[in-house]
Design a protein around this motif. Structure first.
Motif, mmCIF file in Angstrom:
data_model
loop_
_atom_site.group_PDB
_atom_site.id
_atom_site.type_symbol
_atom_site.label_atom_id
_atom_site.label_comp_id
_atom_site.label_asym_id
_atom_site.label_seq_id
_atom_site.Cartn_x
_atom_site.Cartn_y
_atom_site.Cartn_z
ATOM 1 N N SER A 237 0.675 -1.316 0.010
ATOM 2 C CA SER A 237 -0.355 0.176 0.210
ATOM 3 C C SER A 237 0.869 0.723 -0.168
ATOM 4 O O SER A 237 2.210 1.322 0.489
ATOM 5 C CB SER A 237 -0.599 -0.689 0.995
ATOM 6 N N MET A 239 0.359 4.189 1.869
ATOM 7 C CA MET A 239 -0.444 4.586 2.311
ATOM 8 C C MET A 239 1.560 4.448 3.726
ATOM 9 O O MET A 239 1.816 3.365 3.819
ATOM 10 C CB MET A 239 -1.021 3.610 3.077
ATOM 11 N N LYS A 273 -0.850 11.042 4.231
ATOM 12 C CA LYS A 273 -0.645 9.212 3.660
ATOM 13 C C LYS A 273 -1.639 8.865 4.575
ATOM 14 O O LYS A 273 -0.941 6.701 4.825
ATOM 15 C CB LYS A 273 0.358 8.480 3.174
ATOM 16 N N SER A 276 -6.775 5.401 0.621
ATOM 17 C CA SER A 276 -5.954 5.201 -0.298
ATOM 18 C C SER A 276 -7.523 4.475 -0.426
ATOM 19 O O SER A 276 -8.869 3.929 -0.335
ATOM 20 C CB SER A 276 -4.964 3.596 -0.559
ATOM 21 N N TRP A 285 -3.865 -0.357 -4.880
ATOM 22 C CA TRP A 285 -4.296 0.403 -4.588
ATOM 23 C C TRP A 285 -3.359 2.240 -5.097
ATOM 24 O O TRP A 285 -2.604 2.112 -5.143
ATOM 25 C CB TRP A 285 -3.994 0.324 -2.996
ATOM 26 N N LYS A 286 -4.316 3.479 -5.077
ATOM 27 C CA LYS A 286 -4.128 4.848 -5.270
ATOM 28 C C LYS A 286 -4.024 5.448 -3.905
ATOM 29 O O LYS A 286 -5.265 5.531 -3.297
ATOM 30 C CB LYS A 286 -4.542 5.032 -6.210
ATOM 31 N N LEU A 287 -3.101 6.510 -3.396
ATOM 32 C CA LEU A 287 -2.815 7.156 -2.656
ATOM 33 C C LEU A 287 -3.827 8.299 -2.816
ATOM 34 O O LEU A 287 -3.901 9.108 -3.391
ATOM 35 C CB LEU A 287 -1.609 7.722 -2.266
#
Length: 367
Positions: A237, A239, A273, A276, A285-287
């Motif tokens: 991830s 994050m 962060k 997501s 996964w996109k932040l």
């Protein structure tokens, strides 16, 4: 032992169960929020008369909800929070961190802690009686959360034992549990664990799908299964992670659209962060950019029923809403909650939140 657990265990010892009395539902002023993309929301507070911290929460409908928390306390309402019944298992002072309920009668609760402190109980009579259906006997295991795909199939997640996360599985509605082989589980990272913060570090989806999220290591990760927990794949991830940071909560709308929220619980007003999104079932996964993310650490999340992509996230410094599947968030409440759950159909659908000092609320919409 991770910091959240130490704090929780200490709180559990200090908090005592309070006498419960019926309470009139109260809508607190100044809790409205929303935006041009969706309805305005507010939390309609439902006093419980308890001083416990309720991190365990099960939303069944607008009328029925269960909460589970410190000092072995479990409460239930069947009238939308106007009154609460103390349905705690007799003689227990365990730290209950998760509760999953099928209706007003049947529920499963998880107690956390090292070794035999991790236990699962089940009731089929509204909490009048409870049967212990699982007790962890491995001193190195520590169960964090559980969830059900349907009324029979469910999973419970433990932190790594011998370098791998551990899964217990039930196929009879929580009456019995079997610890699964870790042959299909990827190896854990050094220091990696899951957070027992809101009962949503593991979530079950349609069919036999499920996901769980981690922190504590050099990066947070999301594990996913499509065969009931026998085999897992893992994705890094974007994050933040750390000793007190990572992904604390997952929420999914169907098999593809998902949201992850978290942060650092030692820095509740910071959101570095901390969110997501995924559109491919957790394979990537996109932040969420900082200017569009929740305004602080968030420990719970849930999709709102009867909406396409509306999500609520809660934490000690506030509650946020996203109308676009988690890509952007707006804070609508600055009070503290630990958990949020949504359930029900049609007019009975509802979202509930719970947290410290006996706090419970139901989400209200103002169009």
């Amino acid at each position: 032992m991770k910091t959240l657990r130490i704090a929780a265990l200490a709180a559990g010892v200090l908090l005592a169960m309070s006498q419960l009395t019926p309470a009139q539902a109260v809508t607190s002023p100044g809790l409205t929020g929303g935006g041009r993309h969706g309805p305005k929301y507010q939390w309609d507070l439902k006093p419980t008369g308890s001083a416990s911290q309720f991190r365990g929460l099960a939303a069944v409908s607008a009328d029925v909800a269960w909460v589970a928390g410190s000092a072995g306390q479990v409460l239930r309402t069947t009238d939308g929070g106007k009154t609460w019944q103390n349905v705690s298992p007799a003689g227990q002072t365990l730290l209950f961190r998760d509760v999953e309920a099928f209706d007003a009668k049947r529920a499963v609760i998880l107690a956390i802690g090292p070794g035999e402190d991790s236990r699962i109980f089940r009731t089929s009579d509204g909490g009048k009686t409870w049967a212990e259906s699982f007790r962890n006997t491995d001193p190195n295991a520590f169960y964090d959360c559980l969830d059900f795909n349907d009324q029979r199939h469910g999973l419970a997640l433990s932190d790594p034992v011998d370098g791998k996360f551990r899964i217990a599985e039930t196929s009879d509605g929580g009456q019995s549990w079997q610890v699964q082989s870790t042959k299909g589980m990827p190896a854990a990272l050094p220091g990696e664990f899951a957070f027992a913060a809101s009962g949503t570090c593991l979530v079950a989806g349609p069919g036999r799908t499920a996901w769980f999220a981690t922190g504590g290591g050099d990066r947070p990760r999301v594990f996913r299964t499509s065969d009931g927990g026998r085999n897992w794949k893992v994705t890094d991830s974007p994050m933040a992670s750390g000793a007190a940071a990572g992904i604390f909560s997952l929420a999914f709308r169907g098999p593809l659209l998902g949201v992850a929220v978290g942060g650092d619980f030692e820095k509740p007003t910071e959101a570095v962060k901390a969110a997501s999104v995924t559109n491919d079932g957790g394979r990537s996964w996109k932040l969420v950019p900082a200017d569009k993310a929740p305004k602080g650490y968030r420990s719970g999340s849930a999709f709102v029923p009867r909406t396409l992509a509306t999500v609520i996230a809660v934490g000690p410094s506030g509650s946020d809403v996203s109308y676009d599947g988690g890509r952007s968030w707006t804070q609508f409440y600055d009070g503290s909650f630990d958990s949020v759950e949504c359930a029900g159909h049609g007019s009975s659908a509802a979202c509930w939140a719970s947290g410290a000092k006996g706090a419970v609320a139901r989400l209200a919409v103002k169009r």
